[in-house]
Design a protein around this motif. Structure first.
Motif, mmCIF file in Angstrom:
data_model
loop_
_atom_site.group_PDB
_atom_site.id
_atom_site.type_symbol
_atom_site.label_atom_id
_atom_site.label_comp_id
_atom_site.label_asym_id
_atom_site.label_seq_id
_atom_site.Cartn_x
_atom_site.Cartn_y
_atom_site.Cartn_z
ATOM 1 N N GLY A 117 -1.807 -61.593 43.678
ATOM 2 C CA GLY A 117 -2.560 -61.879 44.898
ATOM 3 C C GLY A 117 -1.804 -62.780 45.859
ATOM 4 O O GLY A 117 -1.780 -62.547 47.072
ATOM 5 N N VAL A 120 1.097 -60.839 47.434
ATOM 6 C CA VAL A 120 0.638 -59.871 48.433
ATOM 7 C C VAL A 120 0.472 -60.535 49.796
ATOM 8 O O VAL A 120 0.857 -59.974 50.833
ATOM 9 C CB VAL A 120 -0.682 -59.207 47.977
ATOM 10 N N PHE A 146 -6.451 -60.556 53.708
ATOM 11 C CA PHE A 146 -6.302 -59.498 52.705
ATOM 12 C C PHE A 146 -7.037 -59.827 51.404
ATOM 13 O O PHE A 146 -7.756 -58.989 50.858
ATOM 14 C CB PHE A 146 -4.813 -59.231 52.433
ATOM 15 N N TYR A 177 -10.435 -57.981 50.000
ATOM 16 C CA TYR A 177 -10.424 -57.437 48.629
ATOM 17 C C TYR A 177 -11.623 -57.955 47.845
ATOM 18 O O TYR A 177 -12.282 -57.216 47.109
ATOM 19 C CB TYR A 177 -9.100 -57.825 47.964
ATOM 20 N N TRP A 231 4.010 -53.244 48.958
ATOM 21 C CA TRP A 231 2.996 -54.284 48.835
ATOM 22 C C TRP A 231 1.605 -53.776 49.201
ATOM 23 O O TRP A 231 0.608 -54.170 48.577
ATOM 24 C CB TRP A 231 3.348 -55.497 49.705
ATOM 25 N N CYS A 274 -1.771 -53.693 46.984
ATOM 26 C CA CYS A 274 -3.057 -54.260 47.404
ATOM 27 C C CYS A 274 -4.197 -53.275 47.123
ATOM 28 O O CYS A 274 -5.275 -53.666 46.656
ATOM 29 C CB CYS A 274 -2.993 -54.600 48.889
#
Length: 549
Positions: free
Chosen positions: A112, A115, A145, A149, A200, A204
């Protein structure tokens, strides 16, 4: 099989709440919640919370003492793991816990963080400009991001719980679903080993996918727990040993990744750390899950027939709705508690992801730094669980929970106010320590509280509601943060938005009323006849009906 161990032909009857109660009683989350390390980290706190009962008997009334004398899991001993002997499913469950723990930390902590760094590079952010203001990639700010998520995972996990409960109760595919989900999950871990500037975004997407599949696998796994022994003491020992295995796995895995990264002098290379973490995660998870589900875990038939004309999805949500109406109409204080849990738990889960994002955007944390922060959080959350028993010696559990939520909100507001430059990493670690202490305190006191205010004989149904309450709003705080962040609001102000959820939770806890009265009410057996005032009304109505013919 030895006494107390599961037998293929002997199973206890379960309800559609099987999945819920198992997860709530043994963890804490999370169910194992992919978007919340707290749910995984604090499994042992169930035992600590229950041990608090004995310390409060001297100051409680006899009725409260009676309610608190229900059988509780013993306090876990972290350095004593009971041998599993010939109990193959217990060994299989422990191996599965190792795989879940390793893959969760690898995905959430190390991958995480990497990313976000790669998203910043793709957006063209200046390496010397930590804030990266005004830059986007795929139409999204890099700092959004992880929280986006989290929104997707929160929505999917809330929707999956009733369905998974129906699969457990009304089909014989529990092991098959667990095997398929385990295989798909491990296959999705492998590509993330090759994380780089060009892969990447695919990584994700895989993070979201693995969280979804992981929820399915976790649900099937936890459904095995109550069937492992017919002896309550054996089951308590097994739960304790599983918590020890899970906690130890977190620490050992994080220490290995951090240690290797430091030894190779790559502490500033987030991509290297993520690749290393994911490589080990893939190998360990594939091996332990492969052996557990091919050799150790047994087949399970359906426990109940699916109602005629119903389907799995409708049945799961229908039972959940009926349980909610029952709680609101008959146990109003418990309903207020569930609503408070919905707001407080969602904010705590979001805090983990938002704090990670904040540390990267404001402090330029690498994956190595995130690993250090994770270890600090784990250690101090284990210490924090012992604050709860001390607090109830002076104040009742409702007030203790309110105080804990107030402190979490206060520390979050202070962190956003004072942690604002790259040279303040140590100060952020201090706040991580404080968040860990409050996290341990919160989960312990809430489990102690719910165990004492649930009416006898309704544990399965109402503990299932407790787990669902902790997940149903998991998507809301990260959605608010993401919306504010995308609108250009300062990340420091966006982080403070979490405080609002804790304030609302404190208010709903206040609506519960007197803790002593609640415990006294649920500990008293239901009366076979109406109370005198109610009986007088019944007699009056009957007399009027007789007179009016």
């Amino acid at each position: 099989p030895t006494k107390g161990h599961s037998r293929p032909g002997r199973r206890r009857r379960t309800t559609t709440s099987t999945l819920y109660i198992l997860t709530a009683r043994t963890l804490g989350t999370e169910q194992s919640t992919p978007n919340s390390s707290l749910t995984h980290l604090l499994a042992h706190r169930v035992g600590v919370a229950q041990s608090m009962t004995n310390s409060s008997n001297d100051t409680e009334s006899s009725s409260i003492a009676q309610a608190e004398s229900r059988p509780r899991p013993s306090q876990p001993l972290f350095f004593h793991i009971p041998p599993y002997g010939t109990h193959h499913e217990a060994r299989g469950w422990a191996l599965d816990a190792i795989g879940r723990s390793v893959s969760f930390v690898g995905n959430a902590v190390f991958v995480g963080t990497a990313v976000i760094h790669l998203a910043r590079m793709n957006a063209g952010c200046d390496p010397n400009d930590v804030a990266c203001e005004g830059r986007t990639t795929y139409g999204i700010r890099p700092s959004s991001f992880l929280t986006l998520y989290n929104v997707i995972v929160g929505v999917s996990s809330s929707a999956l719980l009733p369905l998974l409960g129906s699969i457990v109760d009304h089909t014989h595919h529990r092991r098959l679903v667990a095997r398929i989900s385990a295989g798909v999950y491990c296959a999705a871990l492998f590509p993330m080993i090759f994380l780089n500037e060009s892969t990447w975004f695919a990584a994700c997407v895989l993070l979201v996918f693995t969280a979804f599949v992981g929820w399915i696998h976790t649900g099937m796994t936890f459904a095995y727990l109550p069937e492992m022994s017919d002896d309550k003491k054996d089951l308590e020992d097994l739960n304790t040993s599983f918590a020890v295995v899970q906690f130890a796995t977190y620490v050992v895995y994080a220490v290995i990744i951090v240690g290797i990264t430091a030894a190779m002098g790559r502490t500033d290379d987030s991509i290297f750390t993520a690749k290393l973490a994911q490589s080990i995660s893939f190998v360990v998870t594939t091996v332990v899950w492969g052996y557990a589900w091919s050799k150790l875990m047994g087949h399970r038939p359906a426990t109940t027939e699916l109602p005629e004309g119903s389907n799995l999805i409708a049945t799961g949500f229908r039972n959940l709705y009926r349980s909610g109406i029952h709680v609101w109409n008959n146990h109003r204080s418990l309903a207020w508690f569930y609503i408070a849990i919905a707001f407080s738990e969602s904010a705590v889960q979001a805090l983990v992801v938002i704090a990670t994002t904040y540390s990267i955007e404001v402090l330029d944390f690498s994956s190595f730094d995130s690993g250090i922060s994770f270890l600090i959080f784990v250690f101090f959350s284990s210490i924090g669980c012992y604050i709860a028993p001390m607090s109830v010696r002076r104040i009742n559990p409702i007030r203790s929970d309110q105080l804990c939520l107030f402190l979490i909100g206060l520390f979050t507001a202070l962190a956003s106010a004072f942690v604002k430059s790259v040279d303040q990493k140590m100060l952020f670690f201090v706040f991580t320590m404080l968040w860990g202490i409050c996290g341990g305190w919160k989960y312990t006191i809430e489990r102690y509280l719910v165990c004492n205010i649930i009416p006898k004989g309704q544990d399965a149904e109402l503990m299932g509601m407790y787990l669902f309450a902790g997940q149903c709003l998991a998507w809301l705080p990260p959605l608010v943060f993401t919306a504010m962040n995308e609108a250009g609001v300062s990340i420091r102000i966006s982080m403070v938005s979490l405080v609002l959820f804790w304030i609302i939770a404190v208010a709903f806890l206040q609506c519960m009323g007197s803790y002593h009265s609640i415990v006294r009410e649920v500990s008293e057996p239901p009366s076979e006849s109406p109370p005198p005032d109610c009986q007088l009304q019944i007699d009056t109505v009957a007399s009027n009906e007789e007179r009016l013919g």
